[in-house]
Design a protein around this motif. Structure first.
Motif, PDB file in Angstrom:
ATOM      1  N   LYS A  44      35.234  26.828 -33.795  1.00  0.00           N
ATOM      2  CA  LYS A  44      35.725  27.940 -32.980  1.00  0.00           C
ATOM      3  C   LYS A  44      36.679  27.441 -31.893  1.00  0.00           C
ATOM      4  O   LYS A  44      37.721  28.051 -31.646  1.00  0.00           O
ATOM      5  CB  LYS A  44      34.556  28.684 -32.330  1.00  0.00           C
ATOM      6  N   ILE A  45      36.329  26.323 -31.264  1.00  0.00           N
ATOM      7  CA  ILE A  45      37.198  25.761 -30.219  1.00  0.00           C
ATOM      8  C   ILE A  45      38.509  25.277 -30.827  1.00  0.00           C
ATOM      9  O   ILE A  45      39.585  25.484 -30.249  1.00  0.00           O
ATOM     10  CB  ILE A  45      36.477  24.639 -29.449  1.00  0.00           C
ATOM     11  N   ALA A  46      38.449  24.657 -32.006  1.00  0.00           N
ATOM     12  CA  ALA A  46      39.675  24.195 -32.668  1.00  0.00           C
ATOM     13  C   ALA A  46      40.594  25.373 -32.987  1.00  0.00           C
ATOM     14  O   ALA A  46      41.818  25.289 -32.796  1.00  0.00           O
ATOM     15  CB  ALA A  46      39.330  23.420 -33.941  1.00  0.00           C
ATOM     16  N   ASP A  90      40.620  30.487 -20.936  1.00  0.00           N
ATOM     17  CA  ASP A  90      39.417  30.099 -20.197  1.00  0.00           C
ATOM     18  C   ASP A  90      38.256  31.054 -20.490  1.00  0.00           C
ATOM     19  O   ASP A  90      37.120  30.617 -20.693  1.00  0.00           O
ATOM     20  CB  ASP A  90      39.693  30.060 -18.690  1.00  0.00           C
ATOM     21  N   GLU A  91      38.545  32.343 -20.511  1.00  0.00           N
ATOM     22  CA  GLU A  91      37.520  33.353 -20.790  1.00  0.00           C
ATOM     23  C   GLU A  91      36.968  33.185 -22.212  1.00  0.00           C
ATOM     24  O   GLU A  91      35.744  33.198 -22.421  1.00  0.00           O
ATOM     25  CB  GLU A  91      38.117  34.749 -20.607  1.00  0.00           C
ATOM     26  N   ASP A  92      37.861  33.026 -23.185  1.00  0.00           N
ATOM     27  CA  ASP A  92      37.436  32.875 -24.578  1.00  0.00           C
ATOM     28  C   ASP A  92      36.654  31.574 -24.781  1.00  0.00           C
ATOM     29  O   ASP A  92      35.663  31.542 -25.514  1.00  0.00           O
ATOM     30  CB  ASP A  92      38.641  32.924 -25.521  1.00  0.00           C
ATOM     31  N   TYR A  93      37.086  30.517 -24.104  1.00  0.00           N
ATOM     32  CA  TYR A  93      36.392  29.234 -24.199  1.00  0.00           C
ATOM     33  C   TYR A  93      34.958  29.363 -23.670  1.00  0.00           C
ATOM     34  O   TYR A  93      34.009  28.879 -24.291  1.00  0.00           O
ATOM     35  CB  TYR A  93      37.162  28.158 -23.424  1.00  0.00           C
ATOM     36  N   GLU A  94      34.816  30.021 -22.548  1.00  0.00           N
ATOM     37  CA  GLU A  94      33.475  30.214 -21.967  1.00  0.00           C
ATOM     38  C   GLU A  94      32.582  31.050 -22.887  1.00  0.00           C
ATOM     39  O   GLU A  94      31.386  30.792 -22.975  1.00  0.00           O
ATOM     40  CB  GLU A  94      33.571  30.842 -20.589  1.00  0.00           C
TER      41      GLU A  94
END
Length: 100
Positions: A44-46, A90-94
């Motif tokens: 997901k992060i990639a 930043d929001e999506d990463y969190e």
């Protein structure tokens, strides 16, 4: 020639459907494909990083073009767009790492 599934799941060719056999459509309805596995956190992060980098590259290219033409209004707008992109990242990463 039509193909039919035997009760054991073997696909066979028959002129007419034998008793107890299933059409391909009937077999698919009785045996749906398993759901796709949930992507891992790293996957997901990639994907998030790839989308962010592509979007950022587009904004930077547009900013350079505006800069060459001296279009300060567009440059200002693109800076705001980049900040919004960073905030969304930043929001999506969190959401991703917070969901572990």
């Amino acid at each position: 020639m039509p193909r039919y599934y035997s009760p054991d799941g073997n696909i066979e060719v028959w002129e007419t459907k034998p008793d107890g056999y299933y059409t391909e459509e009937e077999w698919a309805e009785l045996h749906p494909a398993p759901p796709a596995p949930e992507p891992t956190t790293d996957e997901k992060i990639a994907a998030l990083d790839a989308q962010y980098n592509a979007d950022k590259a587009d904004l930077l290219t547009a900013y350079q073009t505006a800069q060459i033409y001296g279009d300060t209004e567009t440059m200002k707008s693109l800076k705001a767009d980049l900040q919004a992109l960073d905030d969304q990242y930043d929001e999506d990463y969190e959401k991703i790492v917070g969901g572990e």
